[in-house]
Design a protein around this motif. Structure first.
Motif, PDB file in Angstrom:
ATOM      1  N   SER A 127      13.151  20.079  24.322  1.00  0.00           N
ATOM      2  CA  SER A 127      12.673  18.857  25.134  1.00  0.00           C
ATOM      3  C   SER A 127      10.902  19.103  24.745  1.00  0.00           C
ATOM      4  O   SER A 127      10.158  18.192  24.621  1.00  0.00           O
ATOM      5  N   LEU A 128      10.462  20.504  24.715  1.00  0.00           N
ATOM      6  CA  LEU A 128       9.331  20.719  24.284  1.00  0.00           C
ATOM      7  C   LEU A 128       8.851  20.209  23.009  1.00  0.00           C
ATOM      8  O   LEU A 128       7.585  19.908  22.891  1.00  0.00           O
ATOM      9  N   LEU A 129       9.789  20.762  22.132  1.00  0.00           N
ATOM     10  CA  LEU A 129       9.384  20.469  20.713  1.00  0.00           C
ATOM     11  C   LEU A 129       9.528  18.665  20.465  1.00  0.00           C
ATOM     12  O   LEU A 129       8.775  18.407  19.725  1.00  0.00           O
ATOM     13  N   LEU A 130      10.420  18.373  21.092  1.00  0.00           N
ATOM     14  CA  LEU A 130      10.313  16.788  20.857  1.00  0.00           C
ATOM     15  C   LEU A 130       9.151  16.156  21.207  1.00  0.00           C
ATOM     16  O   LEU A 130       8.623  15.234  20.869  1.00  0.00           O
ATOM     17  N   ALA A 131       8.538  16.636  22.722  1.00  0.00           N
ATOM     18  CA  ALA A 131       7.281  15.959  23.204  1.00  0.00           C
ATOM     19  C   ALA A 131       6.416  16.586  22.289  1.00  0.00           C
ATOM     20  O   ALA A 131       5.238  15.429  21.904  1.00  0.00           O
ATOM     21  N   GLY A 132       6.319  17.676  21.730  1.00  0.00           N
ATOM     22  CA  GLY A 132       5.042  17.951  20.749  1.00  0.00           C
ATOM     23  C   GLY A 132       5.228  16.956  19.609  1.00  0.00           C
ATOM     24  O   GLY A 132       4.066  16.596  19.005  1.00  0.00           O
ATOM     25  N   VAL A 133       6.566  16.748  19.067  1.00  0.00           N
ATOM     26  CA  VAL A 133       6.567  15.868  17.843  1.00  0.00           C
ATOM     27  C   VAL A 133       6.105  14.534  18.086  1.00  0.00           C
ATOM     28  O   VAL A 133       5.422  13.825  17.371  1.00  0.00           O
ATOM     29  N   LEU A 134       6.555  14.156  19.151  1.00  0.00           N
ATOM     30  CA  LEU A 134       6.191  12.344  19.625  1.00  0.00           C
ATOM     31  C   LEU A 134       4.587  12.570  19.718  1.00  0.00           C
ATOM     32  O   LEU A 134       3.855  11.544  19.303  1.00  0.00           O
ATOM     33  N   LEU A 135       3.894  13.435  20.427  1.00  0.00           N
ATOM     34  CA  LEU A 135       2.519  13.520  20.613  1.00  0.00           C
ATOM     35  C   LEU A 135       1.838  13.707  19.324  1.00  0.00           C
ATOM     36  O   LEU A 135       0.844  12.865  18.863  1.00  0.00           O
ATOM     37  N   SER A 136       2.333  14.506  18.313  1.00  0.00           N
ATOM     38  CA  SER A 136       1.874  14.459  17.049  1.00  0.00           C
ATOM     39  C   SER A 136       1.933  13.093  16.269  1.00  0.00           C
ATOM     40  O   SER A 136       0.876  12.705  15.524  1.00  0.00           O
ATOM     41  N   ALA A 137       3.082  12.578  16.468  1.00  0.00           N
ATOM     42  CA  ALA A 137       3.265  11.181  15.902  1.00  0.00           C
ATOM     43  C   ALA A 137       2.305  10.099  16.266  1.00  0.00           C
ATOM     44  O   ALA A 137       1.881   9.352  15.472  1.00  0.00           O
ATOM     45  N   VAL A 138       2.111  10.240  17.749  1.00  0.00           N
ATOM     46  CA  VAL A 138       0.968   9.221  18.259  1.00  0.00           C
ATOM     47  C   VAL A 138      -0.324   9.481  17.735  1.00  0.00           C
ATOM     48  O   VAL A 138      -0.982   8.575  17.285  1.00  0.00           O
ATOM     49  N   ALA A 139      -0.690  10.764  17.786  1.00  0.00           N
ATOM     50  CA  ALA A 139      -1.899  11.211  17.066  1.00  0.00           C
ATOM     51  C   ALA A 139      -2.248  10.741  15.446  1.00  0.00           C
ATOM     52  O   ALA A 139      -3.396  10.457  15.250  1.00  0.00           O
ATOM     53  N   VAL A 140      -1.106  10.721  14.734  1.00  0.00           N
ATOM     54  CA  VAL A 140      -1.085  10.385  13.493  1.00  0.00           C
ATOM     55  C   VAL A 140      -1.467   8.987  13.396  1.00  0.00           C
ATOM     56  O   VAL A 140      -2.215   8.279  12.483  1.00  0.00           O
ATOM     57  N   ILE A 141      -0.622   8.098  14.057  1.00  0.00           N
ATOM     58  CA  ILE A 141      -0.752   6.665  13.994  1.00  0.00           C
ATOM     59  C   ILE A 141      -2.185   6.332  14.558  1.00  0.00           C
ATOM     60  O   ILE A 141      -2.786   5.347  14.059  1.00  0.00           O
ATOM     61  N   GLN A 142      -2.889   6.962  15.722  1.00  0.00           N
ATOM     62  CA  GLN A 142      -4.025   6.686  16.162  1.00  0.00           C
ATOM     63  C   GLN A 142      -5.076   7.081  15.115  1.00  0.00           C
ATOM     64  O   GLN A 142      -6.200   6.099  14.846  1.00  0.00           O
ATOM     65  N   THR A 143      -4.996   8.143  14.413  1.00  0.00           N
ATOM     66  CA  THR A 143      -5.928   8.428  13.300  1.00  0.00           C
ATOM     67  C   THR A 143      -6.124   7.545  12.241  1.00  0.00           C
ATOM     68  O   THR A 143      -7.071   7.145  11.631  1.00  0.00           O
ATOM     69  N   THR A 144      -4.576   7.031  11.703  1.00  0.00           N
ATOM     70  CA  THR A 144      -4.683   6.106  10.614  1.00  0.00           C
ATOM     71  C   THR A 144      -5.183   4.881  11.015  1.00  0.00           C
ATOM     72  O   THR A 144      -5.846   4.346  10.101  1.00  0.00           O
ATOM     73  N   HIS A 145      -5.080   4.275  12.424  1.00  0.00           N
ATOM     74  CA  HIS A 145      -5.691   3.206  12.765  1.00  0.00           C
ATOM     75  C   HIS A 145      -7.119   3.203  12.484  1.00  0.00           C
ATOM     76  O   HIS A 145      -7.771   2.411  12.098  1.00  0.00           O
ATOM     77  N   GLU A 146      -7.878   4.230  13.205  1.00  0.00           N
ATOM     78  CA  GLU A 146      -9.317   4.465  13.290  1.00  0.00           C
ATOM     79  C   GLU A 146      -9.870   4.543  11.619  1.00  0.00           C
ATOM     80  O   GLU A 146     -10.884   4.138  11.571  1.00  0.00           O
ATOM     81  N   CYS A 147      -9.198   5.200  10.902  1.00  0.00           N
ATOM     82  CA  CYS A 147      -9.436   5.302   9.360  1.00  0.00           C
ATOM     83  C   CYS A 147      -9.625   3.995   8.777  1.00  0.00           C
ATOM     84  O   CYS A 147     -10.609   3.571   8.060  1.00  0.00           O
ATOM     85  N   ARG A 148      -8.375   3.176   9.084  1.00  0.00           N
ATOM     86  CA  ARG A 148      -8.551   1.854   8.676  1.00  0.00           C
ATOM     87  C   ARG A 148      -9.794   0.965   9.142  1.00  0.00           C
ATOM     88  O   ARG A 148     -10.189   0.209   8.552  1.00  0.00           O
ATOM     89  N   GLN A 149      -9.996   1.136  10.414  1.00  0.00           N
ATOM     90  CA  GLN A 149     -11.104   0.387  10.869  1.00  0.00           C
ATOM     91  C   GLN A 149     -12.415   0.860  10.360  1.00  0.00           C
ATOM     92  O   GLN A 149     -13.365   0.014   9.865  1.00  0.00           O
ATOM     93  N   HIS A 150     -12.515   2.325  10.067  1.00  0.00           N
ATOM     94  CA  HIS A 150     -13.786   2.684   9.478  1.00  0.00           C
ATOM     95  C   HIS A 150     -13.807   2.340   7.981  1.00  0.00           C
ATOM     96  O   HIS A 150     -15.116   1.954   7.479  1.00  0.00           O
ATOM     97  N   TYR A 151     -12.736   2.000   7.410  1.00  0.00           N
ATOM     98  CA  TYR A 151     -12.678   1.682   5.923  1.00  0.00           C
ATOM     99  C   TYR A 151     -13.059   0.268   5.774  1.00  0.00           C
ATOM    100  O   TYR A 151     -14.205  -0.350   5.063  1.00  0.00           O
ATOM    101  N   ALA A 152     -12.692  -0.525   6.813  1.00  0.00           N
ATOM    102  CA  ALA A 152     -13.024  -1.880   6.912  1.00  0.00           C
ATOM    103  C   ALA A 152     -14.588  -2.117   6.900  1.00  0.00           C
ATOM    104  O   ALA A 152     -15.350  -2.911   6.584  1.00  0.00           O
ATOM    105  N   THR A 153     -14.977  -1.358   8.034  1.00  0.00           N
ATOM    106  CA  THR A 153     -16.529  -1.354   8.274  1.00  0.00           C
ATOM    107  C   THR A 153     -17.363  -1.199   7.193  1.00  0.00           C
ATOM    108  O   THR A 153     -18.304  -1.408   6.695  1.00  0.00           O
TER     109      THR A 153
END
Length: 106
Positions: free
Chosen positions: A26-52
Motif C-alpha cells: 500500500s505504501l509503495l502504491l501510494a508512492g507510485v501514485l504521488l510520483s505519477a501526479v507529480a510527473v503530470i503536474q510538472t509536465t503541465h507546468e513545462c508546457r505552460q512555460h514553453y507556451a509563454t
C-alpha cells in the motif's frame, strides 16, 4: 480422517506477515501514485512555460523588426539633404541672403 490441529502461533505469524506485505505494498502504491501526479503536474507546468516562451519570442521578433525600421528611419532623418528639403517644403524656410547675415564682434 482426523482433522489436523491448528497451530495458533503459525496463524498469527502468517497474519502479521500478510499485514506487513499489505501495508508495504500500500505504501509503495501510494508512492507510485504521488510520483505519477507529480510527473503530470510538472509536465503541465513545462508546457505552460514553453507556451509563454513562444509568445515572448514572437513579441521579441516583432520588436526587433520595429527597432530595425526605426534605425533605418533615424538614418534617413539624420541625412542633411532630407532635413534641408523638409525645411524648404514643409516649413517654407530658406537660407538667408548674404546681405541678411550680420556678424557681431565682442
Amino acid at each position: 480422517m482426523v482433522p489436523k490441529a491448528k497451530n495458533k502461533s503459525a496463524d498469527v505469524v502468517a497474519d502479521v506477515v500478510s499485514l506487513r506485505w499489505l501495508g508495504g505494498n500500500s505504501l509503495l502504491l501510494a508512492g507510485v501514485l504521488l510520483s505519477a501526479v507529480a510527473v503530470i503536474q510538472t509536465t503541465h507546468e513545462c508546457r505552460q512555460h514553453y507556451a509563454t516562451l513562444q509568445s515572448l519570442q514572437s513579441a521579441e521578433w516583432s520588436m526587433q523588426e520595429v527597432w530595425g525600421q526605426l534605425i533605418l528611419q533615424e538614418g534617413a532623418v539624420a541625412n542633411h539633404d532630407w532635413v534641408e528639403n523638409a525645411a524648404m517644403e514643409q516649413l517654407q524656410m530658406h537660407s538667408p541672403a548674404a546681405s541678411d547675415i550680420k556678424v557681431l564682434w565682442r
